[in-house]
Scaffold this motif. Structure first.
Motif, mmCIF file in Angstrom:
data_model
loop_
_atom_site.group_PDB
_atom_site.id
_atom_site.type_symbol
_atom_site.label_atom_id
_atom_site.label_comp_id
_atom_site.label_asym_id
_atom_site.label_seq_id
_atom_site.Cartn_x
_atom_site.Cartn_y
_atom_site.Cartn_z
ATOM 1 N N GLY A 1 0.762 -1.241 0.000
ATOM 2 C CA GLY A 1 0.000 0.000 0.000
ATOM 3 C C GLY A 1 0.786 1.280 0.000
ATOM 4 O O GLY A 1 0.209 2.356 -0.114
ATOM 5 N N THR A 2 2.092 1.223 0.142
ATOM 6 C CA THR A 2 2.885 2.450 0.180
ATOM 7 C C THR A 2 3.952 2.422 -0.907
ATOM 8 O O THR A 2 4.358 1.359 -1.356
ATOM 9 C CB THR A 2 3.580 2.620 1.542
ATOM 10 O OG1 THR A 2 4.482 1.529 1.739
ATOM 11 C CG2 THR A 2 2.590 2.681 2.671
ATOM 12 N N PRO A 3 4.437 3.575 -1.303
ATOM 13 C CA PRO A 3 5.510 3.601 -2.301
ATOM 14 C C PRO A 3 6.884 3.300 -1.701
ATOM 15 O O PRO A 3 7.886 3.422 -2.377
ATOM 16 C CB PRO A 3 5.445 5.027 -2.838
ATOM 17 C CG PRO A 3 4.855 5.818 -1.735
ATOM 18 C CD PRO A 3 3.905 4.896 -1.016
ATOM 19 N N MET A 4 6.925 2.883 -0.453
ATOM 20 C CA MET A 4 8.191 2.583 0.208
ATOM 21 C C MET A 4 8.768 1.284 -0.370
ATOM 22 O O MET A 4 8.034 0.340 -0.647
ATOM 23 C CB MET A 4 7.939 2.409 1.712
ATOM 24 C CG MET A 4 9.158 2.521 2.571
ATOM 25 S SD MET A 4 8.817 2.327 4.341
ATOM 26 C CE MET A 4 7.329 3.241 4.590
ATOM 27 N N ALA A 5 10.069 1.224 -0.519
ATOM 28 C CA ALA A 5 10.714 0.031 -1.062
ATOM 29 C C ALA A 5 10.590 -1.141 -0.089
ATOM 30 O O ALA A 5 10.551 -0.952 1.129
ATOM 31 C CB ALA A 5 12.185 0.319 -1.341
ATOM 32 N N LEU A 6 10.516 -2.346 -0.628
ATOM 33 C CA LEU A 6 10.379 -3.547 0.205
ATOM 34 C C LEU A 6 11.566 -3.687 1.149
ATOM 35 O O LEU A 6 11.397 -4.081 2.297
ATOM 36 C CB LEU A 6 10.242 -4.788 -0.676
ATOM 37 C CG LEU A 6 10.094 -6.111 0.059
ATOM 38 C CD1 LEU A 6 8.829 -6.102 0.911
ATOM 39 C CD2 LEU A 6 10.083 -7.265 -0.910
ATOM 40 N N GLN A 7 12.750 -3.359 0.693
ATOM 41 C CA GLN A 7 13.935 -3.454 1.537
ATOM 42 C C GLN A 7 13.823 -2.512 2.740
ATOM 43 O O GLN A 7 14.186 -2.875 3.858
ATOM 44 C CB GLN A 7 15.185 -3.124 0.736
ATOM 45 C CG GLN A 7 16.461 -3.291 1.519
ATOM 46 C CD GLN A 7 17.692 -3.011 0.676
ATOM 47 O OE1 GLN A 7 17.577 -2.598 -0.454
ATOM 48 N NE2 GLN A 7 18.850 -3.220 1.257
ATOM 49 N N THR A 8 13.300 -1.335 2.532
ATOM 50 C CA THR A 8 13.107 -0.389 3.628
ATOM 51 C C THR A 8 12.096 -0.917 4.626
ATOM 52 O O THR A 8 12.288 -0.813 5.837
ATOM 53 C CB THR A 8 12.647 0.968 3.077
ATOM 54 O OG1 THR A 8 13.583 1.416 2.111
ATOM 55 C CG2 THR A 8 12.519 2.000 4.179
#
Length: 64
Positions: A26-33
């Motif tokens: 749901g967020t544009p945050m990277a999976l690694q983050t």
């Protein structure tokens, strides 16, 4: 339904897993983050709240 420790810990782990999937989708945050920053904080917070809730339940059960 009575909760024992493995069942309750499994529910906490399931909630953390569902939250991780929801945040990563749901967020544009990277999976690694998400995996490096969000999941550890969710796990620590979940463990603290689990222990506090368990102790509060023991207190309520013994002081009826």
């Amino acid at each position: 339904m009575e909760y024992d420790l493995p069942r309750a810990a499994g529910l906490v782990a399931l909630i953390i897993a569902v939250g991780t999937v929801g945040i990563s989708v749901g967020t544009p945050m990277a999976l690694q983050t998400v995996l490096m920053m969000v999941v550890p904080s969710m796990a620590v917070f979940g463990a603290i709240v689990f222990v506090l809730g368990m102790k509060h339940g023991e207190f309520r059960a013994t002081n009826v």
